[in-house]
Design a protein around this motif. Structure first.
Motif, mmCIF file in Angstrom:
data_model
loop_
_atom_site.group_PDB
_atom_site.id
_atom_site.type_symbol
_atom_site.label_atom_id
_atom_site.label_comp_id
_atom_site.label_asym_id
_atom_site.label_seq_id
_atom_site.Cartn_x
_atom_site.Cartn_y
_atom_site.Cartn_z
ATOM 1 N N HIS A 67 96.577 -30.783 -23.002
ATOM 2 C CA HIS A 67 96.950 -32.148 -22.644
ATOM 3 C C HIS A 67 95.692 -32.988 -22.379
ATOM 4 C CE1 HIS A 67 100.110 -34.755 -20.324
ATOM 5 N NE2 HIS A 67 99.391 -35.452 -21.177
ATOM 6 N N HIS A 68 94.782 -32.444 -21.566
ATOM 7 C CA HIS A 68 93.544 -33.165 -21.277
ATOM 8 C C HIS A 68 92.666 -33.287 -22.519
ATOM 9 C CE1 HIS A 68 94.173 -33.594 -16.987
ATOM 10 N NE2 HIS A 68 94.479 -32.309 -16.887
ATOM 11 N N SER A 69 92.648 -32.242 -23.326
ATOM 12 C CA SER A 69 91.813 -32.283 -24.529
ATOM 13 C C SER A 69 92.272 -33.376 -25.482
ATOM 14 C CB SER A 69 91.843 -30.921 -25.233
ATOM 15 O OG SER A 69 91.283 -29.915 -24.423
ATOM 16 N N ARG A 70 93.570 -33.617 -25.560
ATOM 17 C CA ARG A 70 94.034 -34.693 -26.443
ATOM 18 C C ARG A 70 93.647 -36.063 -25.903
ATOM 19 N NH1 ARG A 70 97.523 -38.553 -27.491
ATOM 20 N NH2 ARG A 70 98.345 -38.519 -25.368
ATOM 21 N N HIS A 71 93.729 -36.220 -24.590
ATOM 22 C CA HIS A 71 93.416 -37.521 -24.005
ATOM 23 C C HIS A 71 91.930 -37.861 -24.108
ATOM 24 C CE1 HIS A 71 97.219 -38.947 -22.337
ATOM 25 N NE2 HIS A 71 97.511 -37.690 -22.008
ATOM 26 N N VAL A 72 91.057 -36.862 -24.064
ATOM 27 C CA VAL A 72 89.615 -37.139 -24.164
ATOM 28 C C VAL A 72 89.118 -37.088 -25.598
ATOM 29 C CG1 VAL A 72 89.203 -36.292 -21.840
ATOM 30 C CG2 VAL A 72 89.010 -34.714 -23.757
ATOM 31 N N GLY A 73 90.004 -36.791 -26.550
ATOM 32 C CA GLY A 73 89.621 -36.837 -27.949
ATOM 33 C C GLY A 73 89.083 -35.554 -28.529
ATOM 34 N N HIS A 74 89.216 -34.439 -27.816
ATOM 35 C CA HIS A 74 88.727 -33.174 -28.370
ATOM 36 C C HIS A 74 89.642 -32.659 -29.483
ATOM 37 C CE1 HIS A 74 86.412 -32.321 -24.381
ATOM 38 N NE2 HIS A 74 85.832 -33.227 -25.123
ATOM 39 N N ILE A 75 90.935 -32.921 -29.370
ATOM 40 C CA ILE A 75 91.887 -32.546 -30.402
ATOM 41 C C ILE A 75 92.758 -33.755 -30.712
ATOM 42 C CG2 ILE A 75 91.920 -30.112 -29.726
ATOM 43 C CD1 ILE A 75 94.623 -30.625 -28.367
ATOM 44 N N ASP A 76 93.360 -33.752 -31.887
ATOM 45 C CA ASP A 76 94.299 -34.788 -32.289
ATOM 46 C C ASP A 76 95.659 -34.151 -32.538
ATOM 47 O OD1 ASP A 76 92.424 -36.819 -32.187
ATOM 48 O OD2 ASP A 76 91.761 -36.485 -34.256
ATOM 49 N N ILE A 77 96.717 -34.868 -32.203
ATOM 50 C CA ILE A 77 98.084 -34.425 -32.462
ATOM 51 C C ILE A 77 98.738 -35.473 -33.348
ATOM 52 C CG2 ILE A 77 100.306 -33.789 -31.468
ATOM 53 C CD1 ILE A 77 98.922 -32.914 -28.972
ATOM 54 N N VAL A 78 99.183 -35.030 -34.518
ATOM 55 C CA VAL A 78 99.764 -35.943 -35.491
ATOM 56 C C VAL A 78 101.172 -35.490 -35.831
ATOM 57 C CG1 VAL A 78 97.520 -36.551 -36.459
ATOM 58 C CG2 VAL A 78 98.780 -34.613 -37.403
ATOM 59 N N ASP A 79 101.958 -36.424 -36.353
ATOM 60 C CA ASP A 79 103.332 -36.151 -36.753
ATOM 61 C C ASP A 79 103.366 -35.859 -38.245
ATOM 62 O OD1 ASP A 79 106.047 -37.062 -37.922
ATOM 63 O OD2 ASP A 79 106.464 -36.838 -35.795
ATOM 64 N N VAL A 80 103.921 -34.700 -38.600
ATOM 65 C CA VAL A 80 104.068 -34.314 -40.002
ATOM 66 C C VAL A 80 105.541 -34.023 -40.252
ATOM 67 C CG1 VAL A 80 103.376 -32.726 -41.829
ATOM 68 C CG2 VAL A 80 101.740 -33.356 -40.053
ATOM 69 N N ASP A 81 106.221 -34.936 -40.897
ATOM 70 C CA ASP A 81 107.641 -34.789 -41.212
ATOM 71 C C ASP A 81 108.483 -34.475 -39.980
ATOM 72 O OD1 ASP A 81 107.102 -35.331 -43.840
ATOM 73 O OD2 ASP A 81 107.029 -33.223 -44.455
ATOM 74 N N GLY A 82 108.189 -35.163 -38.889
ATOM 75 C CA GLY A 82 108.983 -34.988 -37.681
ATOM 76 C C GLY A 82 108.527 -33.878 -36.766
ATOM 77 N N LEU A 83 107.497 -33.106 -37.141
ATOM 78 C CA LEU A 83 106.985 -32.025 -36.301
ATOM 79 C C LEU A 83 105.552 -32.334 -35.884
ATOM 80 C CD1 LEU A 83 108.218 -28.747 -38.052
ATOM 81 C CD2 LEU A 83 109.108 -29.804 -35.990
ATOM 82 N N PRO A 84 105.229 -32.253 -34.591
ATOM 83 C CA PRO A 84 103.844 -32.495 -34.156
ATOM 84 C C PRO A 84 102.933 -31.348 -34.581
ATOM 85 C CG PRO A 84 105.204 -31.838 -32.298
ATOM 86 C CD PRO A 84 106.140 -31.994 -33.453
ATOM 87 N N HIS A 85 101.763 -31.698 -35.089
ATOM 88 C CA HIS A 85 100.743 -30.739 -35.506
ATOM 89 C C HIS A 85 99.424 -31.069 -34.815
ATOM 90 C CE1 HIS A 85 103.724 -29.934 -38.599
ATOM 91 N NE2 HIS A 85 103.007 -28.917 -39.052
#
Length: 605
Positions: A536-554
């Motif tokens: 959760h923290h890593s996404r907020h600081v930009g270490h990882i990205d979470i994207v939507d692929v056909d309705g599923l988060p990746h």
């Protein structure tokens, strides 16, 4: 280049790091290491092609020497990574190191805010592709045999100095020395050197000398088998003489699954053991109300089921020692009944098992003893009166324990743990329960028979999935993903979706990964994603990205961990992937032509 010239060049290459020293840049040292690895690989390929057994043995000895040196290098590098603060480097530095564009001339660039890795173990596990526990074990072994950090950031002597000397000399197998150090570490108190409190070794042999000294002498002077035996003997003797100082860890330990049977180990204190023993005594006696409830198919509270052992003899009954029954008093256990049993005279005691008719409930059956023994009728519990429904003492205890766990809390200020039972299954499975398999929220696979029995219980919530691995609508918008909305997210992601994360599903957080709530985002199954606190923290600081692929988060990992930059989902908890939804078979689906199922599954409430 002829052979003498090649040998001379290799000698020069081996002496170069020591001769030039500080004149070699970081990039040069990395290139030298790469060339040495390539040379070692090429030599092994040539030895394999030769087929000469003499050359094979000579090369195997050299490979073993390499392995011993590599073990030392692994622990040394792990300690250096911890002492230098390698886990605090910036994300750009990791990416540059991985793609070979990092410059070693300038000072290391550290992370401005939250570090990408919270510890050296996390860094080594991700950087080297190791299991976290293996990476952490290297650091802990380095503390035992190489050195330890002080509060000032310096390196002091290791925990076991005598073993460390043998380890550095290489006079014994370094892997065996490390294993011995780990065994001795379990006998010592917690190392508090990093906290500024000196920690001295306590484990001593009968002669007053430290066990570590004896172990070092054995490893140096004896063969591997003799040394291992002598060390084990001394450790066993120490445990016997100091058993009161080494109590086993308390808790409920989850064991392996053997042919569908789950194993658990429970260790408690005396007061806790009394509650369990009291429950076991009451449920073991088939003449008491608790014992009858634990052996019947319908529990008194209606929320648990009797377990029958398929491996037990259906006819045999457990011998009951009536003299062992004593008055028992217990409080605070829901679903139990206090019973008292008077001591049986000596002349009434027997070693023979109780007959089947003696175990029957006189208040619920009217069958004659001869009819019960002959198996002509069924008793009131639905069990065969021939004794096929009789369960062992161990199973009665298990049934009683499960009844307690499944009983709802009644009154009082205590907040007992009430297990939750969520079953994940597909819509097509729900239409064909004869072959359907289910999986619980904690990853327990349910075969069709157990799944059908579980769905028949009121406290089981089936989460039905349809379409392209997307859950059906299960909740309403609110600030936090709670209740059925959280269940829907976990039904899709099962746990943290960051690849290789092992955080339990009950400990994950639900993140607004598409649009933050503060910026007008909504709270729903589609807008949320299950991630661990670190993710959760890593996404907020930009270490990882979470994207939507056909309705599923990746998840898209940083380049130094995934050069392909491919969207990925964690598979540790069997998270649903694209294309996992089963293709319905019209031949086996009676509802394919039914007018009630004209709408697609996604439109079902």
């Amino acid at each position: 280049m002829n052979t003498p010239a090649l040998i001379t060049a290799l000698h020069t290459l081996c002496r170069a790091p020591l001769q030039f020293g500080a004149h070699l840049t970081g990039a040069m040292l990395v290139q030298l290491g790469v060339q040495c690895l390539a040379l070692f690989t090429a030599i092994g390929h040539l030895v394999h092609q030769s087929g000469d057994p003499r050359l094979v043995l000579a090369y195997s000895d050299m490979v073993e020497q390499f392995a011993q040196q590599l073990h030392l290098a692994q622990l040394t590098i792990a300690l250096d990574a911890e002492a230098s603060g390698a886990h605090a480097l910036s994300l750009e530095t990791y990416d540059a190191l991985r793609d070979g564009t990092c410059s070693f001339e300038a000072n290391p660039e550290l992370a401005a805010g939250r570090t990408c890795y919270k510890s050296t173990g996390d860094l080594l596990a991700a950087w080297l592709g190791l299991n976290y526990f293996e990476a952490q074990r290297r650091i802990e072994d380095a503390h035992l045999l190489i050195g330890r950090r002080t509060p000032q950031g310096t390196i002091c002597e290791p925990r076991f100095p005598h073993l460390a000397k043998v380890y550095s000399e290489g006079s014994a197998d370094r892997r065996t020395i490390a294993a011995t150090a780990r065994r001795l570490e379990k006998l010592e108190t917690t190392d508090t050197t990093f906290d500024g409190i000196p920690a001295e070794l306590k484990a001593r042999d009968t002669d007053g000398r430290l066990l570590e000294e004896h172990a070092a002498e054995s490893l140096r002077g004896l063969g591997p088998n003799a040394a291992r035996k002598e060390i084990s003997t001394r450790i066993s003797l120490y445990k016997q003489l100091n058993g009161d100082k080494l109590p086993p860890k308390l808790g409920l330990f989850i064991g392996p699954v053997v042919q569908g049977v789950h194993e658990f180990t429970l260790r408690t204190l005396a007061t806790q053991a009394q509650l369990i023993r009291s429950m076991a005594v009451q449920s073991s006696d088939p003449r008491t109300k608790a014992g009858k409830a634990a052996r019947s198919h319908a529990q008194a509270d209606g929320n648990s089921e009797t377990i029958n052992d398929p491996a037990s003899d259906p006819v045999a009954t457990e011998p009951t020692d009536l003299a062992a029954a004593e008055p028992v008093e217990i409080s605070g256990l829901p679903g139990t009944t206090m019973e008292t049993t008077a001591e049986t005279p000596q002349w009434m005691r027997t070693e023979l098992p109780m007959p089947a008719w003696a175990c029957a409930d006189p208040e619920t059956t009217e069958a004659a003893p001869d009819q019960v023994a002959a198996g002509g009728e069924d008793d009131a519990n639905g069990e065969s009166a021939s004794g096929s429904g009789e369960v062992s003492v161990e199973l009665r205890r298990l049934n009683a324990l499960m009844a307690i766990l499944a009983s709802p809390a009644v009154g009082g200020k205590s907040h007992p743990v009430i297990p939750r039972f969520f079953v994940y299954m597909w819509l097509s499975d729900l239409q064909n329960l004869g072959r359907a398999h289910g999986i619980t929220s904690n990853g327990v696979q349910l075969p069709p028979g157990e799944l059908r029995r579980a769905l028949a219980k009121a406290n089981v919530i089936p989460v039905v999935l349809g379409g392209n691995s997307q859950p059906l609508d299960m909740g309403r918008s609110r600030r936090y993903h709670e209740g059925y909305v959280r269940m829907g997210v976990l039904a899709r992601d099962r746990g943290c979706i960051v690849p290789d994360c092992t955080t339990a599903p009950d400990q994950v957080e639900i993140d607004h990964y598409k649009r933050p709530w503060s910026e007008g985002g909504t709270t729903s199954v589609r807008s949320g994603v299950a991630v661990c606190p670190d993710g959760h923290h890593s996404r907020h600081v930009g270490h990882i990205d979470i994207v939507d692929v056909d309705g599923l988060p990746h998840v898209i990992l940083p380049p130094h961990l995934d050069p392909e930059q491919k969207p990925r989902r964690n598979t540790y908890w069997d998270a649903l992937q694209l294309g996992d939804a089963p293709i319905p078979d019209p031949a086996n689906s009676e509802s394919a032509d039914s007018p009630e199922m004209e709408d697609p599954p996604e439109n079902l409430g």
